[in-house]
Design a protein around this motif. Structure first.
Motif, PDB file in Angstrom:
ATOM      1  N   SER A 212       0.842  -1.208   0.000  1.00 38.10           N
ATOM      2  CA  SER A 212       0.000   0.000   0.000  1.00 38.10           C
ATOM      3  C   SER A 212       0.875   1.256   0.000  1.00 38.10           C
ATOM      4  O   SER A 212       1.780   1.400   0.817  1.00 38.10           O
ATOM      5  N   SER A 213       0.540   2.169  -0.908  1.00 36.86           N
ATOM      6  CA  SER A 213       1.296   3.425  -1.026  1.00 36.86           C
ATOM      7  C   SER A 213       0.633   4.567  -0.265  1.00 36.86           C
ATOM      8  O   SER A 213       1.223   5.633  -0.101  1.00 36.86           O
ATOM      9  N   GLY A 214      -0.613   4.369   0.134  1.00 34.85           N
ATOM     10  CA  GLY A 214      -1.372   5.447   0.779  1.00 34.85           C
ATOM     11  C   GLY A 214      -2.124   6.324  -0.204  1.00 34.85           C
ATOM     12  O   GLY A 214      -2.921   7.175   0.195  1.00 34.85           O
ATOM     13  N   MET A 216      -4.626   5.896  -2.285  1.00 29.47           N
ATOM     14  CA  MET A 216      -6.100   5.853  -2.284  1.00 29.47           C
ATOM     15  C   MET A 216      -6.660   6.556  -1.047  1.00 29.47           C
ATOM     16  O   MET A 216      -7.550   7.394  -1.143  1.00 29.47           O
ATOM     17  N   ALA A 273     -12.068   2.971   6.384  1.00 29.92           N
ATOM     18  CA  ALA A 273     -10.894   2.122   6.634  1.00 29.92           C
ATOM     19  C   ALA A 273     -10.284   1.732   5.296  1.00 29.92           C
ATOM     20  O   ALA A 273     -10.654   0.710   4.713  1.00 29.92           O
ATOM     21  N   CYS A 274      -9.373   2.559   4.822  1.00 34.72           N
ATOM     22  CA  CYS A 274      -8.728   2.278   3.535  1.00 34.72           C
ATOM     23  C   CYS A 274      -7.351   1.633   3.743  1.00 34.72           C
ATOM     24  O   CYS A 274      -6.734   1.137   2.808  1.00 34.72           O
ATOM     25  N   ALA A 275      -6.870   1.662   4.982  1.00 36.78           N
ATOM     26  CA  ALA A 275      -5.520   1.136   5.239  1.00 36.78           C
ATOM     27  C   ALA A 275      -5.447  -0.355   4.957  1.00 36.78           C
ATOM     28  O   ALA A 275      -6.419  -1.090   5.140  1.00 36.78           O
ATOM     29  N   VAL A 308     -11.327  -1.919  11.934  1.00 41.06           N
ATOM     30  CA  VAL A 308     -12.631  -1.418  11.465  1.00 41.06           C
ATOM     31  C   VAL A 308     -13.763  -2.139  12.203  1.00 41.06           C
ATOM     32  O   VAL A 308     -14.777  -1.510  12.569  1.00 41.06           O
ATOM     33  N   PHE A 323     -12.996  -1.251   3.232  1.00 44.30           N
ATOM     34  CA  PHE A 323     -12.506  -1.651   1.911  1.00 44.30           C
ATOM     35  C   PHE A 323     -12.320  -3.154   1.926  1.00 44.30           C
ATOM     36  O   PHE A 323     -12.123  -3.748   2.995  1.00 44.30           O
ATOM     37  N   LYS A 337     -17.447  -9.456   4.233  1.00 45.84           N
ATOM     38  CA  LYS A 337     -16.805  -8.524   5.172  1.00 45.84           C
ATOM     39  C   LYS A 337     -17.772  -7.416   5.602  1.00 45.84           C
ATOM     40  O   LYS A 337     -17.744  -6.949   6.742  1.00 45.84           O
ATOM     41  N   ASN A 349     -12.211  -3.794  -3.941  1.00 46.52           N
ATOM     42  CA  ASN A 349     -11.079  -3.421  -4.781  1.00 46.52           C
ATOM     43  C   ASN A 349     -10.467  -4.688  -5.355  1.00 46.52           C
ATOM     44  O   ASN A 349      -9.853  -5.466  -4.618  1.00 46.52           O
ATOM     45  N   ASN A 359      -0.536   0.618  -4.956  1.00 44.63           N
ATOM     46  CA  ASN A 359       0.569   1.431  -5.482  1.00 44.63           C
ATOM     47  C   ASN A 359       0.356   1.981  -6.892  1.00 44.63           C
ATOM     48  O   ASN A 359       1.241   2.622  -7.447  1.00 44.63           O
ATOM     49  N   LYS A 381      -6.845   7.917  -9.092  1.00 43.03           N
ATOM     50  CA  LYS A 381      -7.360   7.688  -7.734  1.00 43.03           C
ATOM     51  C   LYS A 381      -8.081   8.911  -7.160  1.00 43.03           C
ATOM     52  O   LYS A 381      -9.015   8.763  -6.372  1.00 43.03           O
TER      53      LYS A 381
HETATM   54  O1  PMT Z   1      -2.576   2.558  -0.693  1.00 47.84           O
HETATM   55  P1  PMT Z   1      -2.709   2.322  -2.187  1.00 47.84           P
HETATM   56  O2  PMT Z   1      -1.410   1.885  -2.810  1.00 47.84           O
HETATM   57  O3  PMT Z   1      -3.348   3.482  -2.883  1.00 47.84           O
HETATM   58  O4  PMT Z   1      -3.692   1.066  -2.397  1.00 47.84           O
HETATM   59  C1  PMT Z   1      -5.038   1.176  -2.042  1.00 47.84           C
HETATM   60  C2  PMT Z   1      -5.541  -0.124  -1.375  1.00 47.84           C
HETATM   61  C3  PMT Z   1      -5.470  -1.273  -2.368  1.00 47.84           C
HETATM   62  C4  PMT Z   1      -4.699  -0.438  -0.142  1.00 47.84           C
HETATM   63  C5  PMT Z   1      -7.022   0.172  -0.929  1.00 47.84           C
HETATM   64  O5  PMT Z   1      -7.789   0.505  -2.036  1.00 47.84           O
HETATM   65  C6  PMT Z   1      -7.642  -1.027  -0.248  1.00 47.84           C
HETATM   66  O6  PMT Z   1      -8.190  -1.919  -0.867  1.00 47.84           O
HETATM   67  N1  PMT Z   1      -7.561  -1.053   1.117  1.00 47.84           N
HETATM   68  C7  PMT Z   1      -7.971  -2.194   1.955  1.00 47.84           C
HETATM   69  C8  PMT Z   1      -6.822  -3.153   2.055  1.00 47.84           C
HETATM   70  C9  PMT Z   1      -7.101  -4.318   2.956  1.00 47.84           C
HETATM   71  O7  PMT Z   1      -6.340  -4.568   3.841  1.00 47.84           O
HETATM   72  O8  PMT Z   1      -8.211  -4.967   2.731  1.00 47.84           O
HETATM   73  P2  PMT Z   1      -8.720  -6.288   3.565  1.00 47.84           P
HETATM   74  O9  PMT Z   1      -9.727  -6.892   2.670  1.00 47.84           O
HETATM   75  O10 PMT Z   1      -7.581  -7.108   4.017  1.00 47.84           O
HETATM   76  O11 PMT Z   1      -9.395  -5.652   4.833  1.00 47.84           O
HETATM   77  C10 PMT Z   1     -10.811  -5.397   4.905  1.00 47.84           C
HETATM   78  C11 PMT Z   1     -11.067  -4.142   5.702  1.00 47.84           C
HETATM   79  O12 PMT Z   1     -10.699  -4.352   7.065  1.00 47.84           O
HETATM   80  C12 PMT Z   1     -10.306  -2.935   5.233  1.00 47.84           C
HETATM   81  O13 PMT Z   1     -11.156  -1.826   5.371  1.00 47.84           O
HETATM   82  C13 PMT Z   1      -9.139  -2.837   6.209  1.00 47.84           C
HETATM   83  O14 PMT Z   1      -8.709  -1.498   6.406  1.00 47.84           O
HETATM   84  C14 PMT Z   1      -9.782  -3.363   7.480  1.00 47.84           C
HETATM   85  N2  PMT Z   1      -8.867  -4.034   8.415  1.00 47.84           N
HETATM   86  C15 PMT Z   1      -8.201  -5.181   8.066  1.00 47.84           C
HETATM   87  C16 PMT Z   1      -7.409  -5.806   8.980  1.00 47.84           C
HETATM   88  C17 PMT Z   1      -7.280  -5.271  10.284  1.00 47.84           C
HETATM   89  N3  PMT Z   1      -6.515  -5.857  11.182  1.00 47.84           N
HETATM   90  N4  PMT Z   1      -7.931  -4.150  10.590  1.00 47.84           N
HETATM   91  C18 PMT Z   1      -8.709  -3.523   9.694  1.00 47.84           C
HETATM   92  O15 PMT Z   1      -9.300  -2.478   9.992  1.00 47.84           O
END
Ligand code: PMT
Length: 405
Positions: A212-214, A216, A273-275, A308, A323, A337, A349, A359, A381
């Motif tokens: 992840s680059s941040g 988004m 929660a985009c992280a 989240v 996300f 989810k 995504n 990225n 983005k």
């Molecule tokens: O940062 P960029 O390079 O621009 O890329 C963007 C992105 C691909 C990172 C972004 O668009 C994205 O998809 N973010 C979610 C990434 C992720 O970890 O997804 P997940 O399917 O594993 O998690 C589902 C959700 O739970 C997400 O909202 C995540 O933030 C949240 N989560 C996951 C694990 C955790 N321990 N805590 C969380 O809050």
């Protein structure tokens, strides 16, 4: 339609080295549909010619208060009334001082007195001049008169000094113009946004992370700030600059992000929660650098908190948007989810497709609620984020109006 379409911008240029960047600024504003008229001080003409600015703006350049021909074409009062905004870039210490004193000894300072349009100042000067008490008092005066102060930026200066005083980059000025005219439909809202990766330490020199680059998350933060929201951006380690106007909390690990999210979310109206949070961390982080004593090595991992989901279980939870970064069965996993984490919306995504996701500069999303779905097609983005923020707000408003009934 572009935000700057048909906006009337007077660009005031005063005599600083950064004046050489103004043809590019004019060009970029015009590309976005703005009508730009340039006003130059005498000093500005030592750095850049009126002919250049006339050519790029497509309008005559004004540089004199006492030019009878120019006054006949569009007099200074008419120009002052024409403007939707006056942007002074670069703004030297001299023009700032003259405007602060209410002087009208050239066309640009006169315009500032004669206009009811907002005025934005992009300071550009040596760092010592910027820090000088006189300049700071002048800036304070202008701020109290609701002038907008855009910058200055920090960095290496033309004179070789390093510090505050550089004119903001052209792209930043164009962004600020866009933000200025953007509809403030998120006023009175507080968005708490997580962005970027987390780093889970293995030992003092190694960590587990992701791509992840941040970009988004930062684009979402920027879109929300432009729309008038207060934004708290909880960011993992990234190499990009946060949008102006956000409260940025820098974190490294999922544990730190979890703590900060629980601290700020209760005050939020919306949580995004985009992280890309690491799902696991190392059970026993080594205090010393681990030596390569064996051909293979095993790490014991333990689950991190689901940030989240924990925010969504608060009694006073904000509107919840997650996300889902998936490489297969995207809809099925995203919908899973949405329900499991107790969210209002989830942005799916597909990160298996090339040219989007981690990225990349571009992305495409599908936003799911429990009852509907909306596609956000592949685009830069920032454009995707603008669209997403608009959709989130529509769902937020709908949910709140149902609550009130
Ligand atoms: O940062 P960029 O390079 O621009 O890329 C963007 C992105 C691909 C990172 C972004 O668009 C994205 O998809 N973010 C979610 C990434 C992720 O970890 O997804 P997940 O399917 O594993 O998690 C589902 C959700 O739970 C997400 O909202 C995540 O933030 C949240 N989560 C996951 C694990 C955790 N321990 N805590 C969380 O809050």
């Amino acid at each position: 339609m572009q935000i700057l379409q048909d906006k009337k911008i007077v660009l005031g240029i005063s005599g600083g080295i950064a004046a050489y960047k103004t043809p590019d600024l004019v060009r970029r504003l015009k590309e976005q549909g703005a009508d730009v008229r340039v006003v130059m001080t005498e000093g500005a003409k030592a750095f850049i010619t009126p002919l250049t600015l006339q050519a790029v703006s497509g309008n005559p350049v004004s540089d004199s208060l006492l030019d009878t021909q120019a006054e006949l074409a569009m007099g200074h009062i008419e120009l002052a009334k024409w403007a939707d905004i006056i942007v002074i870039a670069p703004a030297t210490a001299d023009i700032i001082a003259r405007i602060a004193c209410g002087m009208a000894n050239d066309l640009l300072s006169t315009l500032c007195l004669a206009t009811t349009a907002p005025v934005a100042i992009a300071p550009a000067m040596n760092q010592q001049m910027w820090h000088a008490q006189a300049t700071q008092e002048n800036i304070a005066k202008l701020t109290s008169r609701t002038y907008h102060i855009w910058g200055p930026g920090a960095g290496e200066q033309a004179c070789g000094d390093i510090g505050l005083g550089r004119m903001l980059e052209v792209s930043e000025l164009v962004t600020l113009c866009n933000d200025f005219f953007a509809e403030k439909y998120l006023e009175n809202q507080h968005w708490v946004i997580t962005a970027g990766p987390t780093r889970e330490a293995i030992d003092p020199v190694r960590y587990i992370s992701n791509h992840s680059s941040g970009k988004m998350g930062y684009a979402i933060a920027h879109a929300a700030v432009s729309a008038g929201a207060k934004v708290t951006l909880i960011s993992g380690p990234v190499a990009i600059t946060p949008p102006i106007g956000c409260h940025v909390i820098q974190v490294n690990s999922a544990e730190e992000m979890h703590q900060q999210a629980l601290k700020y979310a209760p005050d939020g109206t919306t949580f995004v929660a985009c992280a890309a949070v690491a799902d696991y961390r190392v059970a026993n982080v080594s205090a010393q650098k681990i030596k390569k004593n064996n051909d293979a090595m095993q790490l014991d991992l333990v689950r991190n908190h689901d940030i989240v989901a924990d925010v969504a279980s608060l009694a006073n939870k904000p509107f919840m948007v997650g996300f889902a970064a998936e490489t297969q069965d995207v809809e099925q996993y995203a919908r899973g989810k949405l329900v499991r984490k107790n969210l209002d919306l989830i942005a799916a995504n597909d990160v298996a497709k090339s040219g989007q996701g981690f990225n990349s500069d571009n992305n495409a999303l599908t936003l799911y609620s429990t009852i509907d779905k909306t596609d956000i097609p592949l685009a830069n983005k920032q454009l995707v984020a603008n669209h997403l923020v608009l959709l989130i707000n529509q769902h937020y408003t709908a949910k709140n109006s149902i609550k009130k009934q």
